[in-house]
Design a protein around this motif. Structure first.
Motif, PDB file in Angstrom:
ATOM      1  N   MET A 128       2.364  17.527  -1.489  1.00 46.99           N
ATOM      2  CA  MET A 128       2.762  16.141  -1.701  1.00 46.99           C
ATOM      3  C   MET A 128       4.280  16.000  -1.601  1.00 46.99           C
ATOM      4  O   MET A 128       5.020  16.923  -1.923  1.00 46.99           O
ATOM      5  CB  MET A 128       2.302  15.656  -3.069  1.00 46.99           C
ATOM      6  N   GLN A 139      -9.381  11.553  -6.356  1.00 47.33           N
ATOM      7  CA  GLN A 139      -8.567  11.291  -5.170  1.00 47.33           C
ATOM      8  C   GLN A 139      -7.115  11.038  -5.570  1.00 47.33           C
ATOM      9  O   GLN A 139      -6.183  11.509  -4.917  1.00 47.33           O
ATOM     10  CB  GLN A 139      -9.112  10.076  -4.414  1.00 47.33           C
ATOM     11  N   GLY A 141      -5.271  13.676  -3.816  1.00 46.18           N
ATOM     12  CA  GLY A 141      -4.964  13.095  -2.516  1.00 46.18           C
ATOM     13  C   GLY A 141      -6.115  13.179  -1.527  1.00 46.18           C
ATOM     14  O   GLY A 141      -5.978  12.759  -0.380  1.00 46.18           O
ATOM     15  N   GLU A 142      -7.243  13.693  -1.942  1.00 51.37           N
ATOM     16  CA  GLU A 142      -8.351  13.914  -1.006  1.00 51.37           C
ATOM     17  C   GLU A 142      -9.449  12.865  -1.165  1.00 51.37           C
ATOM     18  O   GLU A 142      -9.813  12.509  -2.297  1.00 51.37           O
ATOM     19  CB  GLU A 142      -8.962  15.301  -1.241  1.00 51.37           C
ATOM     20  N   GLU A 154       1.731   6.797  -5.960  1.00 48.81           N
ATOM     21  CA  GLU A 154       1.012   7.832  -5.211  1.00 48.81           C
ATOM     22  C   GLU A 154       1.071   7.636  -3.701  1.00 48.81           C
ATOM     23  O   GLU A 154       0.843   8.582  -2.951  1.00 48.81           O
ATOM     24  CB  GLU A 154      -0.453   7.898  -5.675  1.00 48.81           C
ATOM     25  N   HIS A 155       1.384   6.419  -3.274  1.00 58.94           N
ATOM     26  CA  HIS A 155       1.449   6.172  -1.831  1.00 58.94           C
ATOM     27  C   HIS A 155       2.906   6.260  -1.365  1.00 58.94           C
ATOM     28  O   HIS A 155       3.799   5.647  -1.976  1.00 58.94           O
ATOM     29  CB  HIS A 155       0.907   4.783  -1.483  1.00 58.94           C
ATOM     30  N   ARG A 177      -1.113   7.032   2.284  1.00 61.16           N
ATOM     31  CA  ARG A 177      -1.738   6.953   0.958  1.00 61.16           C
ATOM     32  C   ARG A 177      -1.920   8.333   0.332  1.00 61.16           C
ATOM     33  O   ARG A 177      -2.190   9.301   1.015  1.00 61.16           O
ATOM     34  CB  ARG A 177      -3.078   6.232   1.049  1.00 61.16           C
ATOM     35  N   TYR A 178      -1.805   8.350  -0.978  1.00 63.36           N
ATOM     36  CA  TYR A 178      -2.035   9.553  -1.788  1.00 63.36           C
ATOM     37  C   TYR A 178      -1.190  10.739  -1.316  1.00 63.36           C
ATOM     38  O   TYR A 178      -1.638  11.878  -1.311  1.00 63.36           O
ATOM     39  CB  TYR A 178      -3.522   9.908  -1.804  1.00 63.36           C
ATOM     40  N   ALA A 179       0.035  10.437  -0.914  1.00 61.87           N
ATOM     41  CA  ALA A 179       0.935  11.500  -0.454  1.00 61.87           C
ATOM     42  C   ALA A 179       1.785  12.045  -1.585  1.00 61.87           C
ATOM     43  O   ALA A 179       2.331  13.143  -1.480  1.00 61.87           O
ATOM     44  CB  ALA A 179       1.829  10.962   0.664  1.00 61.87           C
ATOM     45  N   ASN A 180       1.939  11.273  -2.672  1.00 61.14           N
ATOM     46  CA  ASN A 180       2.835  11.667  -3.757  1.00 61.14           C
ATOM     47  C   ASN A 180       2.054  12.049  -5.010  1.00 61.14           C
ATOM     48  O   ASN A 180       0.924  11.601  -5.213  1.00 61.14           O
ATOM     49  CB  ASN A 180       3.777  10.509  -4.107  1.00 61.14           C
ATOM     50  N   ARG A 181       2.717  12.818  -5.854  1.00 65.97           N
ATOM     51  CA  ARG A 181       2.111  13.124  -7.157  1.00 65.97           C
ATOM     52  C   ARG A 181       2.130  11.861  -8.009  1.00 65.97           C
ATOM     53  O   ARG A 181       3.193  11.268  -8.202  1.00 65.97           O
ATOM     54  CB  ARG A 181       2.885  14.230  -7.866  1.00 65.97           C
TER      55      ARG A 181
END
Lengths: 590, 303
Positions: A1, A325, A329-330, A542-543, A576-580
């Motif tokens: 991330m 998710q 991130g999955e 998170e995005h 999307r969902y690239a960050n902690r």
């Protein structure tokens, strides 16, 4: 991330834009909600924050959930742009309810002693919003970790979780640990409500009618049968515990919380695979499916045979998938609920224009056909952006012919996001204003006897409508009151006042949501003062936002400066969902 | 769903002509069923007022009076469709309601008894001699015009003159909390008083003398009713279910709903055979026709 951003990118909006009707309504709704929230709290609470209610409460396991639930929108309205005082009141009421139910004997160590996760979920939906509203509240942060440990196996006084078998030890769980046996006392006064549903089993000795719940001897037999079959071991509704564990993660970033969430869900995935693709609704203490249910994978508490049927299994799986998710991130976590939705759909049959699917499974096989509930598809699509979900959404839009009710009102929103129903924002905001108006009529004329109120009184009375604001401003479905946390595309902060929510006078409207981008209109309805705001990717950063309009961002958030009366539509592209994810606010607000 | 209006049911009133029409005062307001509950008890008004004492005019059943938790008395002249607040009561917390000799009487929490002779337009205090003004129960002798009994925090008071004066009986039910009163429908000289903590008393001479039950109930008593077909069969609602006596309150036996921790009201309908006993409390409106051996719901069960 990706790493957290360090420098702010600013988008400057200068083009004059007369406030459109939706923007005026949005701001009006927030103003109305501020006053409604204050009046609601003032009407139903005592000066010490406890509820105006019974001197003594004799509910068994039925506990505080409805009370917390009734006030769940207070902090959410603040998070969306309402008065910070609402968040202060929310925390104050939380303390009052906790003290009150501790005195009643239902709460121990600030958490419900024993109850199921359908109801825990209802109560603690409210808890998660407090983290969003103020991640620095040390008291709630400590509570979050304390509560999480009750379910991760780390708290010896609350051994709800068996780490060896990766199961919850009981359906009824809480601060006093797993409750392995039930008595009639536990089910009072819930038995009065259950009288109006079909019986939990067809083979309870001597019990053939639901009225058995209110007849003393049969009541005892029903509870004994349920206790023998249901009490011990795990059920899918316990997946609703995952947001509580994620809550601790969002405060602390503790890896043990993330590991617990993913491992626990994997346990249900494995059991589903081993059960020919159907999630079993009961697992014994040994880890064996059907251990206390004559070998049946169905018949568990809030399971496939329960009055509401399999939808409760699916809702819990979706709630857990969203959390997983967020943490990993999955999107793969949606395979489990998708498989169950598809499994039920395959049993469906066309009746008129609508597909009817079985609600329940028992010794007769699939039964109790009713129109397929469509909202799970939307709740999954907003996370997966998978064509399989979208295909079903389009099918249901076609089947319903534009008429939606209850949770299916999300379909109107879907149509709007598809470029149809241009009047949807005004209609949705007007509908919510009507809701507030109706509720306020009751609140302003409240002269009822608190001794006669049931525990759902505050949920029934609460006037705070957030459905339209959630959909339109941040791109979220209304939060499933059964224990979900907020999941959205964008979130806002007031950069000048360093507070959560839209700055005063600013309105936002998300008009398109895709996997890689959203379109959002931002309007400063204040003709005299400029505004500075932070736009964040997701509720928890998170995005990763790649671009805002033509401006490169490559961070979890960016700043917007809105001149007086200015407005613009921005395309915000994102990964999307690239960050902690974290409750922590952008550092620029510190 | 099933439970009228949500919350606990505090009051039940029967339509004098149609046994399927029942009114229930609940936390959310007044509910009226026209199908014995199977229509799911639609609410018809008085939202958020907690109607807890109901009276249907036996001669003009469209006229209904509802005494509320803290908002005085409301009156409907159209079977509950619309409601109007009646004249002002100096104490609006109504706890009991009765009719006698063309007048309507209400017992209040702290203000004693009020009387209206004009259908609720005006109310007058009728408290002469009523030392304790916390009136929890109020019944009118169906045969004795103007004869009323008031159950108060400190005993039973009787009026023989339509409330103009009240008198307590120091040798009778005195200095004890009276929560319910019931008059034998076949002999109005026989009446019962449910008290806390001394149990049930019985009088056979219109309150001149009283006798305590041989077997006093220790539970907190809250309501009472007499089977019109078998008047020696007396029922009391308590915080621990319903109890039944078949020997005119001599001895008591459980009659179900032991789980119920609040029975606000018990009402008999003698038009069925056997008579139907309705319970209002936790769980809404429930009913039995066999002395509490089996209780049934009054609302529809979900499919």
């Amino acid at each position: 991330m990706a790493a957290a951003p360090a420098l702010a990118t600013t988008v400057h909006i200068t083009e004059p834009r007369p406030a459109p009707a939706w923007a005026v309504l949005e701001r009006h709704l927030l103003t109305v909600l501020n006053r409604a929230g204050e009046k609601f709290v003032a009407t139903y609470t005592n000066p010490d924050g406890t509820l105006r209610w019974k001197e003594r409460y004799e509910g068994g396991m039925n506990s505080s959930d409805d009370s917390y639930e009734g006030f769940r929108h207070l902090s959410m309205v603040y998070v969306l742009g309402g008065d910070p005082q609402l968040d202060t009141r929310h925390r104050w009421v939380w303390e009052g309810i906790t003290r009150m139910f501790t005195r009643y004997g239902n709460i121990y160590r600030e958490f419900d002693s024993n109850w199921d996760w359908m109801h825990h979920g209802e109560g603690y939906t409210s808890f998660y919003t407090l983290g969003l509203a103020n991640p620095r509240d040390a008291k709630f942060r400590a509570r979050s970790e304390k509560f999480a440990r009750m379910f991760t196996g780390e708290d010896p006084e609350s051994p709800n979780y068996d780490p060896e078998r990766n199961i919850m030890r009981a359906v009824m769980n809480g601060s006093r640990g797993p409750k392995m046996e039930w008595t009639t006392r536990d089910w009072i006064p819930t038995n009065g409500n259950l009288t109006y549903y079909h019986l939990p089993y067809d083979d309870i000795p001597g019990v053939t009618k639901s009225a058995g719940w209110i007849n003393d001897e049969q009541f005892a037999v029903i509870v004994k049968t349920m206790s023998d079959r249901m009490a011990k071991g795990d059920v899918p509704i316990n997946l609703t515990a995952t947001p509580l564990i994620a809550d601790a993660y969002l405060y602390t970033g503790g890896g043990q919380y993330k590991r617990w969430v993913t491992r626990y869900i994997e346990g249900w995935e494995e059991r589903t695979r081993a059960n020919n693709g159907i999630t079993p609704d009961n697992v014994g203490l040994s880890g064996r499916v059907g251990e206390n249910m004559n070998g049946n994978w169905w018949g568990g508490y809030y399971g496939w045979r329960w009055p509401r049927g399999g939808i409760d299994v699916i809702r819990a799986e979706i709630t857990a998938a969203k959390v997983a998710q967020l943490l990993t991130g999955e999107a793969k976590w949606f395979d489990l609920p998708r498989s169950q939705v598809e499994l039920v759909r395959k049993q469906g049959r066309a009746e008129g224009r609508a597909l009817h699917v079985p609600q329940r499974y028992d010794q007769r096989g699939w039964n109790s056909w009713a129109p397929e509930p469509g909202y799970p598809y939307i709740r999954m699509w907003l996370h997966t952006f998978d064509h399989r979900e979208w295909r079903e959404i389009e099918r249901i839009i076609g089947e319903r012919g534009g008429r939606y009710s209850g949770p299916e009102q999300d379909f109107e929103w879907m149509e709007f996001l598809s470029g149809k129903r241009p009047d949807y924002p005004v209609r949705a905001l007007t509908r919510d204003l009507g809701f507030v108006q109706e509720k306020m009529h009751h609140i302003l004329n409240e002269h009822g006897d608190p001794e006669t109120w049931v525990d759902s009184k505050w949920s029934d009375a609460q006037p705070l409508a957030t459905d339209a604001l959630l959909r339109l401003t941040v791109g979220s479905v209304p939060i499933d009151v059964r224990g979900e946390m907020l999941h959205c595309s964008l979130r806002y902060f007031d950069a000048d006042r360093k507070r959560a929510g839209l700055p005063e006078g600013v309105a936002a409207l998300i008009t398109r949501i895709e996997r890689d981008a959203v379109d959002v209109e931002l309007v400063n309805t204040n003709l005299f003062e400029a505004r500075r705001m932070i736009v964040q990717g997701g509720a928890y950063g998170e995005h990763q936002i790649l671009k805002a309009g033509a401006v490169g961002v490559n961070a979890a958030w960016f700043e917007v400066r809105l001149e007086p009366g200015a407005g613009a539509k921005l395309t915000v592209s994102m990964k999307r969902y690239a960050n902690r994810p974290s409750y922590a606010w952008p550092k620029v607000l510190e | 769903m099933g439970s009228p209006g949500g919350g606990e049911t505090q009051a039940i009133a029967l339509h004098p002509r149609d046994p399927l029409v029942i009114f229930a005062g609940a936390a959310k307001g007044l509910c009226k069923t026209v199908k014995g509950g199977l229509d799911n008890w639609p609410a018809v008004g008085l939202e958020s007022l907690s109607p807890r004492a109901l009276l249907v005019d036996t001669l003009s059943p469209d006229v209904i009076y509802a005494g509320t938790h803290e908002s005085g008395v409301y009156r409907s002249a159209d079977g509950g469709r619309t409601w109007k607040s009646t004249g002002t009561l100096s104490e609006p917390k109504v706890r009991a309601i009765a009719a006698s000799g063309g007048a309507v009487y209400v017992g209040t929490d702290g203000g004693g008894v009020f009387r209206s002779r004009d259908g609720g337009l005006h109310w007058e205090e009728v408290n002469h001699g009523l030392i304790d003004k916390t009136v929890r129960a109020l019944v009118a002798d169906p045969r004795g015009r103007g004869v009323l009994y008031a159950g108060t925090w400190h005993g039973v008071y009787k009026s023989n003159d339509g409330g103009a004066s009240w008198k307590a009986n120091p040798e009778g039910v005195y200095d004890v909390d009276v929560t319910a009163l019931a008059i034998d429908p076949t002999n109005s000289q026989i009446l019962y008083a449910a008290t806390n903590p001394r149990g049930v008393f019985r009088s056979t001479d219109g309150g001149a003398t009283w006798r305590k039950s041989d077997q006093p109930l220790t539970e907190h008593l809250t309501s009472m009713a007499i089977d019109p077909h078998q008047p020696s069969h007396v029922y009391v609602g308590t915080r621990a279910g319903v109890f039944r006596s078949t020997d005119s309150a001599g001895t008591w036996h459980r009659a179900g709903l032991a789980w119920s921790n609040m029975s606000w009201t018990l009402v008999f309908d003698g038009r069925t055979n056997p008579a139907t006993l309705y319970y209002g409390g936790v769980g809404g409106v429930l009913k039995t026709t066999n002395g509490g051996k089996w209780w049934d719901t009054t609302g529809p069960v979900r499919p």
